[in-house]
Motif scaffolding. Structure first.
Motif, PDB file in Angstrom:
ATOM      1  N   ASN A 201       0.806  -1.219   0.000  1.00  0.00           N
ATOM      2  CA  ASN A 201       0.000   0.000   0.000  1.00  0.00           C
ATOM      3  C   ASN A 201       0.843   1.274   0.000  1.00  0.00           C
ATOM      4  N   GLY A 202       2.154   1.146   0.045  1.00  0.00           N
ATOM      5  CA  GLY A 202       3.030   2.306   0.006  1.00  0.00           C
ATOM      6  C   GLY A 202       2.768   3.294   1.123  1.00  0.00           C
ATOM      7  N   LEU A 203       2.732   2.792   2.368  1.00  0.00           N
ATOM      8  CA  LEU A 203       2.459   3.671   3.506  1.00  0.00           C
ATOM      9  C   LEU A 203       3.274   3.239   4.723  1.00  0.00           C
ATOM     10  N   PHE A 204       3.297   4.109   5.727  1.00  0.00           N
ATOM     11  CA  PHE A 204       3.948   3.790   6.986  1.00  0.00           C
ATOM     12  C   PHE A 204       3.026   2.914   7.840  1.00  0.00           C
ATOM     13  N   VAL A 205       3.615   1.989   8.571  1.00  0.00           N
ATOM     14  CA  VAL A 205       2.892   1.162   9.528  1.00  0.00           C
ATOM     15  C   VAL A 205       3.480   1.407  10.909  1.00  0.00           C
ATOM     16  N   ILE A 206       2.608   1.701  11.858  1.00  0.00           N
ATOM     17  CA  ILE A 206       3.001   1.883  13.252  1.00  0.00           C
ATOM     18  C   ILE A 206       2.224   0.868  14.068  1.00  0.00           C
ATOM     19  N   ALA A 207       2.933  -0.028  14.758  1.00  0.00           N
ATOM     20  CA  ALA A 207       2.277  -1.151  15.434  1.00  0.00           C
ATOM     21  C   ALA A 207       2.814  -1.301  16.851  1.00  0.00           C
ATOM     22  N   ALA A 208       2.071  -0.776  17.821  1.00  0.00           N
ATOM     23  CA  ALA A 208       2.404  -0.943  19.233  1.00  0.00           C
ATOM     24  C   ALA A 208       1.834  -2.269  19.710  1.00  0.00           C
ATOM     25  N   GLY A 222       5.032  -9.216  21.480  1.00  0.00           N
ATOM     26  CA  GLY A 222       5.841  -7.997  21.539  1.00  0.00           C
ATOM     27  C   GLY A 222       6.347  -7.563  20.179  1.00  0.00           C
ATOM     28  N   HIS A 223       7.613  -7.117  20.107  1.00  0.00           N
ATOM     29  CA  HIS A 223       8.238  -6.653  18.867  1.00  0.00           C
ATOM     30  C   HIS A 223       7.459  -5.490  18.238  1.00  0.00           C
ATOM     31  N   SER A 224       7.079  -4.505  19.071  1.00  0.00           N
ATOM     32  CA  SER A 224       6.476  -3.281  18.534  1.00  0.00           C
ATOM     33  C   SER A 224       7.378  -2.734  17.441  1.00  0.00           C
ATOM     34  N   ILE A 225       6.773  -2.124  16.419  1.00  0.00           N
ATOM     35  CA  ILE A 225       7.569  -1.842  15.226  1.00  0.00           C
ATOM     36  C   ILE A 225       7.019  -0.642  14.456  1.00  0.00           C
ATOM     37  N   ILE A 226       7.907   0.058  13.760  1.00  0.00           N
ATOM     38  CA  ILE A 226       7.533   1.129  12.835  1.00  0.00           C
ATOM     39  C   ILE A 226       8.231   0.831  11.508  1.00  0.00           C
ATOM     40  N   ILE A 227       7.451   0.839  10.415  1.00  0.00           N
ATOM     41  CA  ILE A 227       7.927   0.411   9.104  1.00  0.00           C
ATOM     42  C   ILE A 227       7.636   1.501   8.077  1.00  0.00           C
ATOM     43  N   ASP A 228       8.563   1.727   7.158  1.00  0.00           N
ATOM     44  CA  ASP A 228       8.351   2.758   6.150  1.00  0.00           C
ATOM     45  C   ASP A 228       7.658   2.183   4.903  1.00  0.00           C
ATOM     46  N   PRO A 229       7.251   3.035   3.947  1.00  0.00           N
ATOM     47  CA  PRO A 229       6.486   2.560   2.786  1.00  0.00           C
ATOM     48  C   PRO A 229       7.246   1.623   1.856  1.00  0.00           C
ATOM     49  N   ARG A 232      10.978  -1.016   4.935  1.00  0.00           N
ATOM     50  CA  ARG A 232      12.139  -1.010   5.813  1.00  0.00           C
ATOM     51  C   ARG A 232      11.713  -0.770   7.261  1.00  0.00           C
ATOM     52  N   ILE A 233      12.341  -1.499   8.181  1.00  0.00           N
ATOM     53  CA  ILE A 233      12.056  -1.342   9.606  1.00  0.00           C
ATOM     54  C   ILE A 233      12.837  -0.135  10.130  1.00  0.00           C
ATOM     55  N   LEU A 234      12.107   0.862  10.612  1.00  0.00           N
ATOM     56  CA  LEU A 234      12.741   2.071  11.138  1.00  0.00           C
ATOM     57  C   LEU A 234      13.114   1.924  12.606  1.00  0.00           C
ATOM     58  N   ALA A 235      12.304   1.176  13.347  1.00  0.00           N
ATOM     59  CA  ALA A 235      12.563   0.963  14.767  1.00  0.00           C
ATOM     60  C   ALA A 235      11.744  -0.231  15.223  1.00  0.00           C
ATOM     61  N   SER A 236      12.267  -0.970  16.202  1.00  0.00           N
ATOM     62  CA  SER A 236      11.523  -2.127  16.713  1.00  0.00           C
ATOM     63  C   SER A 236      11.958  -2.417  18.135  1.00  0.00           C
ATOM     64  N   ALA A 237      11.103  -3.153  18.840  1.00  0.00           N
ATOM     65  CA  ALA A 237      11.360  -3.531  20.229  1.00  0.00           C
ATOM     66  C   ALA A 237      11.641  -5.024  20.312  1.00  0.00           C
ATOM     67  N   GLY A 241       8.891  -6.913  27.840  1.00  0.00           N
ATOM     68  CA  GLY A 241       9.206  -5.692  28.558  1.00  0.00           C
ATOM     69  C   GLY A 241       8.618  -4.434  27.970  1.00  0.00           C
ATOM     70  N   GLU A 242       8.412  -3.458  28.850  1.00  0.00           N
ATOM     71  CA  GLU A 242       7.938  -2.155  28.425  1.00  0.00           C
ATOM     72  C   GLU A 242       9.023  -1.450  27.619  1.00  0.00           C
ATOM     73  N   GLN A 243       8.581  -0.744  26.594  1.00  0.00           N
ATOM     74  CA  GLN A 243       9.558  -0.031  25.768  1.00  0.00           C
ATOM     75  C   GLN A 243       8.859   1.072  24.990  1.00  0.00           C
ATOM     76  N   VAL A 244       9.583   2.129  24.709  1.00  0.00           N
ATOM     77  CA  VAL A 244       9.113   3.198  23.835  1.00  0.00           C
ATOM     78  C   VAL A 244       9.925   3.116  22.547  1.00  0.00           C
ATOM     79  N   VAL A 245       9.240   2.814  21.446  1.00  0.00           N
ATOM     80  CA  VAL A 245       9.892   2.700  20.140  1.00  0.00           C
ATOM     81  C   VAL A 245       9.624   3.976  19.359  1.00  0.00           C
ATOM     82  N   LEU A 246      10.676   4.641  18.910  1.00  0.00           N
ATOM     83  CA  LEU A 246      10.541   5.939  18.252  1.00  0.00           C
ATOM     84  C   LEU A 246      11.175   5.931  16.877  1.00  0.00           C
ATOM     85  N   ALA A 247      10.545   6.689  15.965  1.00  0.00           N
ATOM     86  CA  ALA A 247      11.122   6.851  14.632  1.00  0.00           C
ATOM     87  C   ALA A 247      10.720   8.197  14.063  1.00  0.00           C
TER      88      ALA A 247
END
Length: 285
Positions: A201-208, A222-229, A232-237, A241-247
């Protein structure tokens, strides 16, 4: 347009008051690191397999502690706060698996009820029947935010690509997919499904995500993740455990990806013909 997004990983227990305090601490941490959009996982308020125990702590939307806490946090911190979902008591005695998006003024911008119910039997003996207690949603939603157009899904929805395609064609640039994936299904499919939805779909995915062994005995991946269109994985947990994943998200990457692979424009209608039946002699009837 660029902005910083955060996916909050939690291990929610059975007490919504405790989970609300954990959510507040982690959201404040994300804000301190510059996030202007923060997403929490599916069932932020309580993970409770025992239906009677869950119903005992449920409240309607107007009296839910996660809803009120999130509204206050969004206003205090001046950000968009997306409660991935929490269980909300409905007037007919059933439950909504409902996500909420709050604006920087604390007002609710919209809610989304999970459409697809997780009714499955896994080969490790786990059996789930969400439809026995939850009322499925019937409406997909898009929201125009200052940094892009946000679409909504929750957990099991990720296995239904038509939901994402319709939102992408309608203008979605970011898809939220908060989840409480089981460990077994997560190990097999979590990252693959999320990257596929981003790429096709050519979009960003944000998955907490929920992560670890919970008070009710279940284990989430787990493995919270942010993915680009481009997938590519921009950030992951990690797995627990608790974690703040940022991108840092550059919304221009959506147009760039869709320009390279314009499949949203290139789709064509088609018909589907059933194979002809064969006669006993092997000749098509």
């Amino acid at each position: 347009m660029t902005f910083k997004a955060a996916a909050i990983q939690m291990c929610s227990g059975v007490d919504p008051e405790v989970n609300a305090r954990t959510m507040a601490r982690l959201v404040r941490d994300a804000a301190a690191q510059g996030a202007s959009y923060v997403q929490t996982p599916e069932m932020t308020g309580a993970l409770q397999r025992d239906r009677a125990g869950l119903r005992a702590v449920l409240r309607d939307e107007a009296h839910d502690v996660i809803v009120s806490t999130a509204s206050t946090l969004a206003a205090d911190l001046g950000l968009h706060l997306h409660v991935g979902s929490t269980a909300i008591a409905l007037s007919d005695g059933k439950i909504a698996n409902r996500g909420f998006l709050f604006g920087p003024d604390g007002n609710k911008l919209c809610h989304y009820d999970k459409i697809h119910m997780f009714d499955v039997d896994l080969d490790n003996g786990e059996s789930w029947r969400e439809s026995a207690a939850y009322t499925p949603g019937d409406t997909a939603r898009l929201v125009d935010l200052p940094f892009g157009v946000l679409g909504f899904a929750i957990c099991y929805d990720v296995r239904f690509p038509e939901l994402f395609r319709r939102q992408a064609i309608a203008g979605a640039q970011l898809m939220s997919i908060p989840a409480a994936f089981t460990r077994q299904t997560g190990e097999a499919h979590w990252e693959i499904l999320l990257r596929a939805r981003a790429i096709e779909n050519g979009l960003f995915v944000i998955a907490a995500a929920q992560a670890g062994v919970h008070e009710d005995g279940r284990e989430t991946y787990g493995h919270s993740i942010i993915i680009d269109p481009w997938g590519r994985i921009l950030a992951s947990a990690g797995a627990t455990g608790e974690q703040v994943v940022l991108a840092e998200i550059d919304i221009a990457a959506v147009a760039a990806a869709r320009g390279k692979i314009p499949n949203l424009k290139n789709g064509r209608p088609f018909s589907l013909e059933n194979r002809p039946q064969s006669t006993p002699g092997g000749v098509a009837a």
